[in-house]
Design a protein around this motif. Structure first.
Motif, mmCIF file in Angstrom:
data_model
loop_
_atom_site.group_PDB
_atom_site.id
_atom_site.type_symbol
_atom_site.label_atom_id
_atom_site.label_comp_id
_atom_site.label_asym_id
_atom_site.label_seq_id
_atom_site.Cartn_x
_atom_site.Cartn_y
_atom_site.Cartn_z
ATOM 1 N N MET A 105 0.647 -1.160 0.402
ATOM 2 C CA MET A 105 -0.359 -0.174 0.042
ATOM 3 C C MET A 105 1.014 1.190 -0.345
ATOM 4 S SD MET A 105 -3.319 -1.162 2.283
ATOM 5 C CE MET A 105 -3.923 0.435 2.524
ATOM 6 N N LYS A 106 1.983 1.287 0.791
ATOM 7 C CA LYS A 106 2.848 2.335 0.873
ATOM 8 C C LYS A 106 3.619 3.048 -0.179
ATOM 9 C CE LYS A 106 7.033 4.745 3.577
ATOM 10 N NZ LYS A 106 7.464 4.028 4.437
ATOM 11 N N ASN A 107 4.959 1.294 -1.031
ATOM 12 C CA ASN A 107 4.430 1.839 -1.844
ATOM 13 C C ASN A 107 3.816 2.315 -4.093
ATOM 14 O OD1 ASN A 107 6.262 1.265 -4.163
ATOM 15 N ND2 ASN A 107 6.030 -0.908 -4.628
ATOM 16 N N MET A 108 2.731 1.518 -3.388
ATOM 17 C CA MET A 108 1.543 2.179 -4.173
ATOM 18 C C MET A 108 0.792 3.730 -4.374
ATOM 19 S SD MET A 108 -0.524 1.672 -6.744
ATOM 20 C CE MET A 108 -1.017 -0.523 -6.684
ATOM 21 N N GLN B 71 1.168 6.460 -6.803
ATOM 22 C CA GLN B 71 0.233 7.630 -7.028
ATOM 23 C C GLN B 71 0.588 8.721 -7.043
ATOM 24 O OE1 GLN B 71 -3.056 6.577 -8.069
ATOM 25 N NE2 GLN B 71 -2.389 8.748 -8.903
ATOM 26 N N LYS B 72 1.367 9.462 -6.405
ATOM 27 C CA LYS B 72 1.840 11.142 -5.900
ATOM 28 C C LYS B 72 2.502 11.071 -6.919
ATOM 29 C CE LYS B 72 3.549 12.404 -2.433
ATOM 30 N NZ LYS B 72 3.969 12.792 -0.302
ATOM 31 N N ILE B 73 3.440 9.966 -7.404
ATOM 32 C CA ILE B 73 4.608 10.378 -8.827
ATOM 33 C C ILE B 73 3.564 10.704 -9.765
ATOM 34 C CG2 ILE B 73 6.246 9.433 -9.950
ATOM 35 C CD1 ILE B 73 7.357 8.173 -7.802
ATOM 36 N N LEU C 294 3.733 13.693 -12.112
ATOM 37 C CA LEU C 294 3.967 13.924 -13.827
ATOM 38 C C LEU C 294 2.818 14.508 -14.760
ATOM 39 C CD1 LEU C 294 5.674 10.771 -14.082
ATOM 40 C CD2 LEU C 294 7.082 13.093 -14.278
ATOM 41 N N LEU C 295 1.354 14.353 -14.740
ATOM 42 C CA LEU C 295 -0.115 14.258 -14.984
ATOM 43 C C LEU C 295 -0.083 15.695 -15.193
ATOM 44 C CD1 LEU C 295 -1.949 11.155 -14.145
ATOM 45 C CD2 LEU C 295 -0.969 12.072 -16.517
ATOM 46 N N ALA C 296 0.020 16.642 -13.765
ATOM 47 C CA ALA C 296 0.000 17.919 -13.092
ATOM 48 C C ALA C 296 1.427 18.823 -14.118
ATOM 49 C CB ALA C 296 0.243 18.441 -12.237
ATOM 50 N N LEU D 150 3.539 4.324 -15.603
ATOM 51 C CA LEU D 150 3.034 3.780 -14.102
ATOM 52 C C LEU D 150 1.436 3.846 -14.589
ATOM 53 C CD1 LEU D 150 4.851 6.842 -12.197
ATOM 54 C CD2 LEU D 150 4.951 4.995 -11.698
ATOM 55 N N ILE D 151 1.376 4.701 -15.654
ATOM 56 C CA ILE D 151 -0.360 4.072 -15.872
ATOM 57 C C ILE D 151 -0.026 2.913 -16.279
ATOM 58 C CG2 ILE D 151 -1.788 5.048 -17.670
ATOM 59 C CD1 ILE D 151 -0.783 7.451 -18.034
ATOM 60 N N GLY D 152 0.065 2.319 -16.584
ATOM 61 C CA GLY D 152 0.054 0.824 -16.754
ATOM 62 C C GLY D 152 -0.151 -0.401 -15.801
ATOM 63 N N GLU D 153 1.539 0.119 -14.795
ATOM 64 C CA GLU D 153 0.571 -0.191 -13.467
ATOM 65 C C GLU D 153 -0.353 0.058 -12.702
ATOM 66 O OE1 GLU D 153 3.831 0.537 -11.086
ATOM 67 O OE2 GLU D 153 5.512 -0.762 -12.345
ATOM 68 N N MET D 154 -1.268 0.866 -12.902
ATOM 69 C CA MET D 154 -2.196 1.526 -12.122
ATOM 70 C C MET D 154 -3.146 1.029 -12.727
ATOM 71 S SD MET D 154 -1.261 3.414 -9.941
ATOM 72 C CE MET D 154 0.411 4.519 -9.205
#
Length: 260
Positions: free
Chosen positions: A223-226, A230-232, A236-238, A255-259
């Motif tokens: 959960m901590k890794n996820m 998510q914050k990174i 990047l999206l911003a 990251l988008i692929g992992e999410m």
């Protein structure tokens, strides 16, 4: 001019007048009792009978419910002095002053307290077949080894040993046997027995508890890794797509692929 003879009466009288006056040894006691001289207290050894009377005086005076612990030090020891000198066992003996009683009690208390510890140690080491005499001998040896002096107040210890202050924490005759390590037994492969039912259940429960704890830790780390990823990704999206470097674009796509 004739020399002055050595046997002349005038010469003898001159020497006698310059010499110190002689003291009559037989009259020393009379001089000591004269009002102009202060005779120091005589230092006398304490006997067994005096020690026992002193102990009795201390125990009775210290436990007196009338004065209890509110009595002052000097008045307390003067009461002991009166008790001591009034004892029938002290008839015919030279009286003791309160300061002498106080000094003697200080030594008795200290020595007996030390011996109580030595006697306890001897009781703990008492083996089967040893009697009280053996324990006492061992206690005396321990005392001598610890303090480099012989314990000479055993009569005081026997008088005080059952009082609460000096009572031994180890009861007489109590023994504490030293636990010897169990001999290591090496079994052959054929002698090894499988664990019993209870042992197997305990082992399984312990294993399950460990596995559950390990799963919780892994879940928290995941959960901590996820959350970090998510914050990174949010940062990047911003950003404007044109301002992203090639590495940031690659990381964004990953990251988008992992999410998903």
């Amino acid at each position: 001019m004739e020399p002055f003879p050595s046997h002349s009466p005038g010469f003898v009288n001159l020497l006698a007048s310059q010499s110190s006056p002689s003291i009559d040894v037989d009259s020393a006691e009379a001089l000591g009792n004269s009002p102009g001289l202060v005779k120091p207290l005589e230092r006398r050894k304490w006997g067994v009978k005096e020690d026992l009377v002193l102990i009795s005086a201390w125990l009775n005076t210290s436990k007196d419910p009338i004065v209890a612990n509110e009595q002052k030090v000097v008045s307390f020891w003067k009461r002991i002095e009166l008790y001591f000198n009034a004892s029938p066992q002290m008839i015919g003996s030279v009286p003791r002053e309160w300061s002498q009683c106080k000094q003697r009690w200080g030594r008795v208390n200290a020595e007996v307290s030390r011996f109580v510890g030595c006697h306890e140690a001897a009781l703990k080491e008492q083996s089967s077949g040893q009697n009280e005499n053996d324990v006492m001998k061992a206690a005396h040896d321990i005392f001598f080894n610890d303090y480099n002096v012989k314990f000479t107040l055993e009569h005081c210890w026997r008088e005080l040993r059952f009082d609460q202050k000096w009572r031994s924490h180890v009861k007489d005759g109590a023994k504490e046997k030293r636990k010897e390590p169990a001999p290591e037994v090496v079994l052959d492969d054929g002698d090894v027995r499988p664990p019993g039912v209870k042992a197997s259940k305990v082992g399984k429960r312990r294993k399950h508890r460990n596995e559950a704890a390990f799963d919780r830790v892994e879940s928290l780390l995941a959960m901590k890794n996820m959350y970090s990823k998510q914050k990174i990704l949010d940062r990047l999206l911003a950003k404007n797509e044109e301002t992203l470097s090639s590495q940031e674009k690659e990381l964004k796509t990953k990251l988008i692929g992992e999410m998903l």
